[in-house]
Write an enzyme that holds these catalytic residues in place. Structure first.
Site, short mmCIF file in Angstrom:
data_model
loop_
_atom_site.label_atom_id
_atom_site.label_comp_id
_atom_site.label_asym_id
_atom_site.label_seq_id
_atom_site.Cartn_x
_atom_site.Cartn_y
_atom_site.Cartn_z
N CYS A 350 0.88 -1.19 0.00
CA CYS A 350 0.00 0.00 0.00
C CYS A 350 0.90 1.22 0.00
O CYS A 350 1.04 1.91 1.01
CB CYS A 350 -0.92 0.00 1.21
SG CYS A 350 -1.85 -1.54 1.46
N GLY A 354 4.01 7.39 -0.90
CA GLY A 354 5.36 7.00 -1.30
C GLY A 354 6.47 7.28 -0.31
O GLY A 354 7.63 6.98 -0.60
N GLY A 355 6.16 7.80 0.86
CA GLY A 355 7.22 8.12 1.82
C GLY A 355 7.99 6.90 2.29
O GLY A 355 9.24 6.87 2.22
N GLU A 375 0.21 0.45 -5.65
CA GLU A 375 -0.76 1.48 -5.25
C GLU A 375 -1.96 1.41 -6.18
O GLU A 375 -1.80 1.46 -7.41
CB GLU A 375 -0.12 2.87 -5.31
CG GLU A 375 -1.08 4.03 -5.16
CD GLU A 375 -1.94 3.98 -3.90
OE1 GLU A 375 -3.15 4.22 -4.00
OE2 GLU A 375 -1.38 3.67 -2.82
N ASP A 402 -4.98 -3.32 -7.42
CA ASP A 402 -5.58 -3.63 -6.13
C ASP A 402 -4.62 -4.51 -5.33
O ASP A 402 -4.26 -5.62 -5.76
CB ASP A 402 -6.92 -4.35 -6.35
CG ASP A 402 -7.74 -4.47 -5.08
OD1 ASP A 402 -7.15 -4.50 -3.98
OD2 ASP A 402 -8.98 -4.54 -5.18
N ASP A 420 1.20 -1.34 4.98
CA ASP A 420 0.81 -0.18 5.78
C ASP A 420 -0.63 0.14 5.40
O ASP A 420 -0.89 0.92 4.48
CB ASP A 420 1.75 0.99 5.48
CG ASP A 420 1.45 2.23 6.31
OD1 ASP A 420 0.61 2.14 7.22
OD2 ASP A 420 2.04 3.28 6.04
N CYS A 473 -1.06 3.55 11.29
CA CYS A 473 -0.86 4.81 12.02
C CYS A 473 -2.06 5.00 12.95
O CYS A 473 -2.77 6.00 12.88
CB CYS A 473 -0.71 5.98 11.07
SG CYS A 473 -0.17 7.49 11.91
#
Length: 541
Positions: A350, A354-355, A375, A402, A420, A473
């Site tokens: 995921c 892009g970090g 992505e 997907d 993530d 997160c």
């Protein structure tokens, strides 16, 4: 508090404190002294302001500002975009600052005013409800946003009260109209009658419910206060830390930088005032400003990235897959940056925006591995490519598709997988101040199936002997431990590695104390990071 930091617009150097609860008002004291209540109106229902005792600000009507101070205008435009367009403040704010040409000082003022008004919305609305003669939902939304901006200046910034009143009324006159500006003036005059601490005492004096008290005092919805209490306990922390956690959410976050390993350098950032990071190698802390002026940031070799995200990416890259597992093996599989990874294939399932993919790509290059970044959204896939541009192209490839299909289409193809997953973002409320008022408990229910499907796909895609890093997160157990437990319960070829030990191995301190039951949870109030969750799931060979 000295007025020495303010200019002609009541501009101060910054907030009194990092978040809610300071209570001081600046040396301007209480503004708008005069009769309390008893507002007179003419036949059209407009407020009258006649007689020597009726001035709402320290200026006569002819002297009051009829212009919008640019920094306050930026804050107003940000709040309007967030409320009316469902926009994200961190995306709107830089564009508005550039549009209005704010210098560094005014940009800092606009940033604190925007984020502070958004963070404190629940507290300020509770105060404003005591000062307005109708329910707040009956006010024009633009008027309510102007009131929130005024309230934050009066209650939590080093802005003299008369300047906060005069400049907010000037903003209202310029962008809303002369009529509403009278209402805004009258309401903010009432707000200025008390400090924030005094208002909290008035609002909470007879409130027995601790959750409601914390909700108003720390400006979090009640359901999030309850969720954070549950999260602390679920991850091995005492529930008594709840107030520290809520307060940390209200502190203005420090900008975290990362130099892509082997590609970037922090020298330029450090020369510009950044300080070396204390938690992870190759990181730095910046007080903000226009980081886009740095060549290393523009070329992508140095990036803005929360240190929590840096830690979980490095932890995945550093697991020694050759160590094996078994009795005591969960710890022995946790290696350092030199663990063998030559020829490995890595997957960021995921990847947008892009970090973490950029950091993983740089680490993959050092280890002789390659990275596939997946992505589903084309516009976000473009952002991933831009983020990876500083990494040599032979190291990485971006797939647009997907993530739930990768496990079946590329079964057992990858040695390390980062998943993530999309989540409520409850761990990043300090960076996304509007999110606390947007999210609802229903989001937990809606996101749960997607999180489980993505983790299943990641587990199908990893090779036997490989490892999956499940990351969110959010500290909420519904998005963290519950998802991981469900996956482990359904298969007998999986085991947890010690995620806490993995984070310690890549941290500069070596003792983050983030681990609990082999998973790991970072916290804003303990680690000064986003509340990142990490589980390292090993597929048995």
């Amino acid at each position: 508090m000295s007025e020495s930091g303010s200019n002609g617009s009541g501009r101060a150097r910054g907030p009194q404190s990092g978040g809610q609860g300071s209570g001081g008002q600046g040396s301007g004291g209480r503004g708008g002294q005069g009769p309390r209540g008893g507002v007179k109106r003419n036949a059209q229902g407009r407020e009258r302001n006649r007689g020597p005792q009726r001035s709402y600000t320290e200026n006569a009507p002819s002297q009051r500002s009829r212009r919008a101070d640019p920094a306050r205008l930026v804050a107003f435009e940000v709040l309007r975009a967030v409320a009316a367009e469902d926009a994200y403040a961190n995306l709107v704010l830089p564009a508005r600052i550039r549009h209005h040409g704010l210098d560094k000082r005014d940009a800092g003022f606009a940033t604190e005013l925007s984020y502070g008004a958004l963070r404190g919305q629940g507290t300020y609305d509770a105060i404003l409800a005591r000062c307005v003669d109708r329910p707040l939902d009956q006010l024009d939304p633009a008027i309510l946003d102007a009131l929130r901006i005024g309230a934050h200046q009066l209650l939590a910034m080093r802005v003299p009260a008369h300047a906060a009143l005069d400049e907010t009324v000037g903003l209202a006159r310029a962008v809303i109209g002369a009529g509403p500006s009278g209402l805004i003036n009258a309401v903010l005059r009432k707000v200025s009658a008390h400090t924030l601490d005094e208002w909290l005492e008035l609002l909470l004096r007879d409130e027995p419910d601790e959750t409601k008290v914390a909700s108003v005092r720390y400006a979090h919805p009640e359901w999030i206060v309850r969720a954070f209490r549950q999260s602390l306990v679920a991850h091995g922390r005492p529930v008594t830390e709840i107030n520290d956690l809520l307060e940390a959410d209200n502190a203005a976050p420090v900008v975290n930088l990362v130099a892509l390993p082997g590609l970037g350098s922090l020298d330029e950032a450090l020369e510009s005032g950044a300080t070396p990071g204390e938690l992870v190698e190759g990181s730095a802390l910046s007080s903000g400003g226009d980081l886009g002026r740095l060549a290393s940031v523009r070329d992508g070799s140095t990036r803005v990235q929360d240190v929590g995200s840096q830690l979980v990416a490095r932890a995945l890259a550093s697991v020694d897959l050759a160590a094996g597992t078994g009795a005591g093996g969960a710890e022995s599989a946790v290696g350092g940056p030199g663990s063998q990874a030559g020829g490995e294939r890595w997957l960021d399932l995921c990847a947008g925006p892009g970090g973490k993919a950029a950091l993983l790509g740089a680490l993959a290059r050092q280890h002789g591995a390659t990275l596939l970044a997946n992505e589903p959204a084309p516009h976000r896939a473009k952002l991933v490519r831009q983020a990876l541009a500083a990494v040599p192209h032979e190291v990485w490839h971006v797939r647009t598709g997907d993530g739930r299909e990768v496990g079946s289409e590329m079964a057992e193809s990858f040695d390390r997988v980062l998943v993530d997953v999309p989540c409520t973002g409850l761990g990043a409320l300090r960076r996304r101040p509007e999110s606390r008022w947007r999210r609802t408990p229903k989001d937990l229910v809606d996101l749960g199936p997607l999180q489980r499907e993505l983790l299943k796909s990641a587990l199908d895609a990893v090779k036997p002997g490989g490892v999956v890093a499940y990351v969110t997160c959010s500290p909420h157990p519904a998005e963290t431990t519950a998802v991981v437990s469900d996956a482990l319960r359904k298969r007998d070829d999986l085991e947890l590695l010690d995620a806490g030990a993995a984070l310690d191995a890549v941290s500069l301190t070596g003792h983050l104390e983030a681990g609990h039951d082999l998973t790991a949870q970072l916290w804003p109030h303990r680690h000064r990071t986003d509340a990142m969750f990490l589980a390292l799931i090993h597929k048995k060979a």
